[in-house]
Scaffold this motif. Structure first.
Motif, short mmCIF file in Angstrom:
data_model
loop_
_atom_site.label_atom_id
_atom_site.label_comp_id
_atom_site.label_asym_id
_atom_site.label_seq_id
_atom_site.Cartn_x
_atom_site.Cartn_y
_atom_site.Cartn_z
N ALA A 136 1.06 -1.96 -0.29
CA ALA A 136 0.15 0.03 -0.02
C ALA A 136 1.22 1.68 0.37
CB ALA A 136 -0.79 0.33 1.43
N GLU A 137 1.66 0.91 1.01
CA GLU A 137 2.62 2.64 0.48
C GLU A 137 3.49 2.75 -0.48
OE1 GLU A 137 4.00 2.34 5.39
OE2 GLU A 137 4.89 1.05 4.21
N LEU A 138 3.99 1.67 -1.46
CA LEU A 138 4.35 1.90 -2.72
C LEU A 138 3.82 2.21 -3.47
CD1 LEU A 138 7.11 0.93 -4.36
CD2 LEU A 138 5.67 -0.97 -5.01
N LEU A 139 2.13 1.30 -3.64
CA LEU A 139 1.25 2.32 -4.86
C LEU A 139 0.93 3.03 -4.36
CD1 LEU A 139 -0.29 -0.72 -5.00
CD2 LEU A 139 0.62 -0.22 -6.91
N SER A 140 0.74 3.72 -2.70
CA SER A 140 0.22 5.35 -2.70
C SER A 140 1.48 6.71 -2.73
CB SER A 140 -0.37 5.47 -1.18
OG SER A 140 0.98 5.22 -0.17
N GLY A 141 2.76 6.04 -2.84
CA GLY A 141 3.29 6.90 -3.05
C GLY A 141 4.30 7.39 -1.40
N GLN A 142 3.70 6.25 -0.43
CA GLN A 142 4.26 6.82 0.68
C GLN A 142 5.57 6.84 1.67
OE1 GLN A 142 0.70 5.28 2.79
NE2 GLN A 142 0.54 7.52 3.66
N GLU A 143 6.48 5.47 0.69
CA GLU A 143 7.48 4.54 0.68
C GLU A 143 8.12 4.50 -0.53
OE1 GLU A 143 9.59 5.12 3.39
OE2 GLU A 143 7.76 5.79 4.69
N GLY A 144 9.50 3.64 -0.49
CA GLY A 144 9.54 3.08 -1.83
C GLY A 144 10.53 4.01 -2.60
N PRO A 145 10.56 3.51 -4.48
CA PRO A 145 10.98 4.17 -4.81
C PRO A 145 10.40 6.27 -5.53
CG PRO A 145 10.64 2.69 -5.60
CD PRO A 145 10.54 2.21 -4.73
N GLY A 146 10.98 6.95 -6.05
CA GLY A 146 9.82 7.58 -6.26
C GLY A 146 10.16 7.29 -7.73
N ARG A 147 9.02 8.41 -8.43
CA ARG A 147 7.87 7.74 -10.06
C ARG A 147 9.23 8.56 -11.32
NH1 ARG A 147 3.17 4.70 -10.29
NH2 ARG A 147 2.64 4.21 -8.23
N ASP A 148 9.17 8.00 -12.12
CA ASP A 148 9.45 9.06 -13.45
C ASP A 148 8.77 9.94 -13.59
OD1 ASP A 148 8.01 7.48 -14.98
OD2 ASP A 148 10.37 5.85 -15.55
N ALA A 149 8.61 10.75 -15.12
CA ALA A 149 7.95 11.57 -15.22
C ALA A 149 6.65 10.52 -16.35
CB ALA A 149 8.83 11.94 -17.11
N ASP A 150 6.50 9.31 -16.31
CA ASP A 150 5.65 8.55 -17.39
C ASP A 150 4.97 7.88 -15.44
OD1 ASP A 150 6.22 9.00 -19.46
OD2 ASP A 150 8.20 8.18 -19.92
N GLY A 151 5.23 8.23 -14.36
CA GLY A 151 4.81 7.59 -13.60
C GLY A 151 5.29 6.66 -13.02
N GLN A 152 6.31 5.87 -13.69
CA GLN A 152 7.13 4.47 -13.33
C GLN A 152 8.24 4.45 -12.37
OE1 GLN A 152 8.09 3.74 -17.16
NE2 GLN A 152 6.02 1.94 -17.24
N PHE A 153 7.73 3.34 -11.57
CA PHE A 153 9.13 3.85 -10.35
C PHE A 153 10.77 3.92 -11.10
CE2 PHE A 153 5.43 0.64 -9.01
CZ PHE A 153 5.48 1.55 -8.15
N ALA A 154 11.81 3.80 -10.03
CA ALA A 154 12.89 4.36 -10.34
C ALA A 154 13.48 3.49 -9.95
CB ALA A 154 13.41 5.52 -9.97
N LEU A 155 13.60 2.12 -10.44
CA LEU A 155 14.26 0.42 -9.85
C LEU A 155 14.35 -0.48 -11.02
CD1 LEU A 155 11.46 -1.19 -9.80
CD2 LEU A 155 11.20 -0.53 -7.40
N ASP A 156 15.27 -1.48 -11.31
CA ASP A 156 15.32 -2.11 -11.49
C ASP A 156 15.45 -3.28 -11.04
OD1 ASP A 156 17.54 -0.51 -13.65
OD2 ASP A 156 18.64 -0.69 -11.62
#
Length: 833
Positions: A518-538
């Motif tokens: 829930a924290e990841l999907l809401s943006g409260q925790e985890g990697p940020g998102r790029d301009a396209d709304g996608q997670f900055a991760l590999d």
């Protein structure tokens, strides 16, 4: 729990998409109660979804569990057949020599002892499966939807089912629109916003599809024949729960579908605004004319928008948009507004009823229903011509219809056998979006890294195999028990050493190295998102993957960029998601990506016991340190007494585990030994007080349910005009006063769905006699597996426990994901860049 024997069992389950996921809803007797995602199980609120399967085995009157171990030391009162018990405190009765170290969860008595403990308790540990609930796991529903509307929100779930359980389900939707105290978006608001984004994205995707669903014309040919096949429904049909739970067999390979372009992820959107005062006043006036409670004005306005008053006046059955309302209540409201013209065949009624039944099925875990099943449910509600009503809804595009091919493709000119599935747009399109996203990730993973060196340095063989699989594939599944969770964590550590951006997401709050889903999907925790709304991760590693519902999974996969890798890890034997879908089981059943099965078994007597349960065997285990203890009881009152004694005295004294680290788990919320009764008794013993703020006092152990399917442990700190102040793992939160009743419950005793994803040093599982029908293999597996060092089973169900483990499998769910994944794999679809 992932021994080789279990691995084989898990593989067999994966091949059967209908049976690998647990259905948080239990059986229901009335389609109106189909809202319980856990099913007709005793009212269980798994973080709102926690349901036990009432379809389970009935208790037999027979030999009980005489040879059991009692960590508390005290023998059941009036127990003629409980002489052979073991006391973890060490003081054994003189005639118990030789039995102290043997824990027999199956109730098998040693031949040397004739005494039997009567396992049939007279108390009600779980709520009856007669009425529905309002929550996704085990159903918190009470005797009637109206009387226990507060509990309907508990099922998110989790678990419980679609009933209105204020703790988790129904009210959570309304609660999500409330602004969080202190400004900003609340967790519920953030999740609702994320879901709104996903729905908008799916809508755009639907419009762009080259082959739109044919929903604007009448059905004909074989489809029409199938729709009409069940027009003659005999009187006294089975309850709707049976319809929703009897999932048809999964289709074999479907015909390839043309690929659809993948739109860019939308920018974050604001949370939905609360209804205006004028809208609420208008609805209140309409409700007054129809004799409905004015308290429904706010929820109706929130559900229908600013035009709610006019819409409700024109179609009174729109009152079903409020989760706590049932069709019989909406019918009475319609008769009051429309008079004699409000008949069962009214087109307005049938259109709303079709959508409502599909929504209730979604709360029980289904993403679609077979047309024949839906017709039977409509007939049960008095619709004169169910086939015509369904056909009309399809023609008006208020629901979607899918023709899934059955069997291999036929020769040109021959008729392809199909099954007709009907679903609501949200879940149906989310399932297609998820299938496309998984196929995209499987074919676009990033370039090479020094994975072989990382695999060579792995701590064990299973971890090395997982690392090598991820090295060569963009999508990988990993299955195993609690001990196997170390393997995806080892993968994440190795990937970080290689310089990759990694995120580990789990269902429940965990360690410092992971975030909640829930924290990841809401943006409260985890990697940020790029301009396209996608997670900055590999690399994204998802633990507790069986808890993923189709809509959250679609939103998650859409946020993973091309070239990144996704690992879905979890134990397929635990209870399933609180929301619609069986994502993890469907991906396993499709077999379109590498599947790693852990070879790491869970250690100790508890691990051995739970591993046996996973393959349908309730074995007697050797527990020399009293790691597993069976406490026989005669009735629900005794079950509550013994549970309190174990938590407050026996376990702390025998094992040095404080009472705050002992968790009680029971099948339901209601009844004489449900969570309500147990929490009341535990509070009186552990933290007595007047309960001046909604029944809570500072120091109370509670469960906070900010949205359906989430049960977060917390402790009460204080209360004021702002609301109830909680400490949740060191984070202070405030639950507004008007949301306390629907979002906060005492947490000394919880349901199995609420416990999924978490573990405690000691667990006390309470099984009163009337909980026998709520038991199933996945429920027992989940509840027993929450214990790390010690498990006590307060046993009053006699032979129903071993029977449930051996025979009562998870309720199947009707989904389309397996077929979609196989279709994409067969077509060799490559996503567009």
């Amino acid at each position: 729990m992932s021994t080789d024997r279990q691995a084989e069992a898990a593989t067999a389950d994966a091949e059967d998409p209908a049976g690998s996921q647990a259905d948080p809803d239990g059986p229901e007797t009335d389609p109106a109660d189909a809202a319980d995602p856990d099913g007709a199980q005793p009212a269980d609120e798994a973080g709102t979804a926690d349901t036990a399967d009432p379809g389970g085995a009935q208790p037999e009157g027979g030999a009980g569990t005489a040879d059991t171990a009692d960590p508390g030391g005290a023998q059941p009162e009036g127990g003629a057949g409980t002489a052979d018990t073991a006391d973890p405190d060490g003081a054994q009765p003189a005639d118990e020599a030789g039995t102290a170290d043997t824990a027999d969860p199956g109730g098998a008595q040693p031949e040397a002892h004739a005494a039997d403990a009567d396992g049939l308790g007279g108390g009600s540990g779980a709520e009856p499966p007669v009425s529905g609930r309002g929550g996704v796991g085990e159903s918190p529903a009470g005797p009637t939807p109206e009387a226990d509307a507060a509990d309907a929100g508990d099922s998110a779930g989790a678990q419980d089912g679609p009933e209105a359980d204020p703790a988790t389900g129904e009210d959570t939707a309304g609660a999500g629109a409330e602004p969080a105290a202190g400004g900003g978006l609340s967790e519920a608001q953030a999740e609702l916003a994320a879901q709104k984004i996903e729905r908008e994205r799916i809508a755009r995707r639907k419009a762009e599809r080259e082959g739109p669903v044919e929903a604007g014309a009448k059905l004909s040919g074989k489809a029409a024949d199938l729709l009409a096949a069940v027009r003659a429904v005999e009187s006294g049909a089975k309850p709707s729960a049976a319809y929703f739970d009897d999932a048809p067999a999964a289709p074999r390979k479907a015909a390839p579908a043309p690929p659809a372009p993948r739109p860019a992820a939308p920018a974050p959107a604001a949370a939905p605004a609360a209804p205006s005062a004028d809208a609420v006043d208008g609805v209140r006036a309409v409700l007054a004319r129809g004799g409905a409670p004015e308290s429904l004005a706010g929820p109706v306005a929130a559900a229908l928008g600013d035009g709610a008053a006019q819409e409700l006046s024109e179609n009174p059955w729109r009152l079903l948009a409020v989760p706590a309302v049932r069709p019989t209540q909406a019918d009475g409201f319609a008769r009051a507004l429309l008079g004699a013209g409000a008949g069962p065949g009214d087109e307005r009624r049938t259109a709303v009823l079709v959508g409502w039944l599909l929504a209730q099925a979604g709360l029980k875990g289904h993403t679609a229903l077979e047309a024949a099943v839906l017709e039977k449910a409509l007939a049960q509600y008095g619709v004169p011509d169910p086939a015509e009503a369904l056909e009309q809804s399809i023609a008006e595009a208020s629901v979607l219809v899918f023709h899934e091919p059955l069997g291999p493709p036929v020769e040109e000119g021959e008729e392809q056998p199909v099954r007709i599935l009907v679903g609501l747009e949200g879940a149906a399109m989310a399932e297609e979006s998820l299938a496309d996203g998984l196929a995209r990730l499987a074919g676009t993973f990033g370039g090479p890294a020094d994975w072989e060196q990382a695999a060579a340095a792995a701590p064990d063989r299973s971890s090395a195999e997982l690392i090598r699989a991820v090295a060569g594939h963009g999508l990988v599944t990993h299955t195993g028990g609690e001990a196997a969770r170390a393997e995806p964590l080892a993968l994440a550590a190795a990937a970080r050493e290689l310089g990759l951006r990694v995120c580990v997401a789990a269902h429940a709050p965990g360690g410092a190295d992971s975030v909640t889903m829930a924290e990841l999907l809401s943006g409260q925790e985890g990697p940020g998102r790029d301009a396209d709304g996608q997670f900055a991760l590999d690399l994204l590693v998802v633990l507790d993957a069986p808890q993923l519902d189709v809509e959250s999974a679609a939103a998650l996969v859409e946020g993973v960029a091309d070239g990144a890798r996704l690992v879905l890890s979890g134990d397929p034997a635990v209870l399933g998601s609180a929301g619609a879908g069986r994502v993890f089981a469907d991906v396993l059943a499709a077999r379109t990506c590498p599947q790693l099965v852990s070879r790491t078994p869970d250690p100790g007597p508890v691990g051995e016991l739970v591993s046996g349960v996973g393959i349908g065997e309730l074995n007697q285990v050797d527990a020399p340190g009293k790691e597993v203890v069976i406490v026989p009881v005669q009735d629900a009152g005794e079950a509550v007494h013994r549970a309190v004694q174990l938590v407050a005295e026996s376990v702390p004294r025998a094992f040095g585990i404080p009472a705050d680290s002992v968790q009680v788990i029971t099948p339901g919320h209601g009844g004489s030994a449900g969570t309500r009764a147990l929490n009341a008794a535990l509070k009186e013993r552990l933290n007595p007080g007047p309960g001046r703020f909604g029944g809570f006092d500072p120091g109370d152990r509670v469960v906070h349910v900010p949205s359906p399917g989430r049960a977060l442990p917390a402790r009460v700190v204080s209360a004021d005009a702002e609301g109830l102040h909680l400490d949740r793992a060191g984070v202070r939160i405030v639950v507004p006063k008007d949301l306390v009743e629907s979002q906060v419950r005492h947490g000394w005793a919880i349901t199995a769905h609420q416990a999924v994803g978490a573990r405690w040093p000691a667990v006390v599982v309470v099984l009163p006699g009337d909980a026998a029908q709520a038991l199933s293999r996945d429920w027992v597996y989940t509840a027993f597996g929450r214990a790390e060092r010690h498990l006590s089973v307060v046993h009053g169900v006699d032979q129903a426990l071993p029977r449930a483990v051996a025979e009562v499998l998870p309720k199947p769910r009707t989904t389309r994901l397996t077929g979609l994944l196989k279709t994409l794999a067969a077509a060799g679809e490559q996503p567009e860049p």
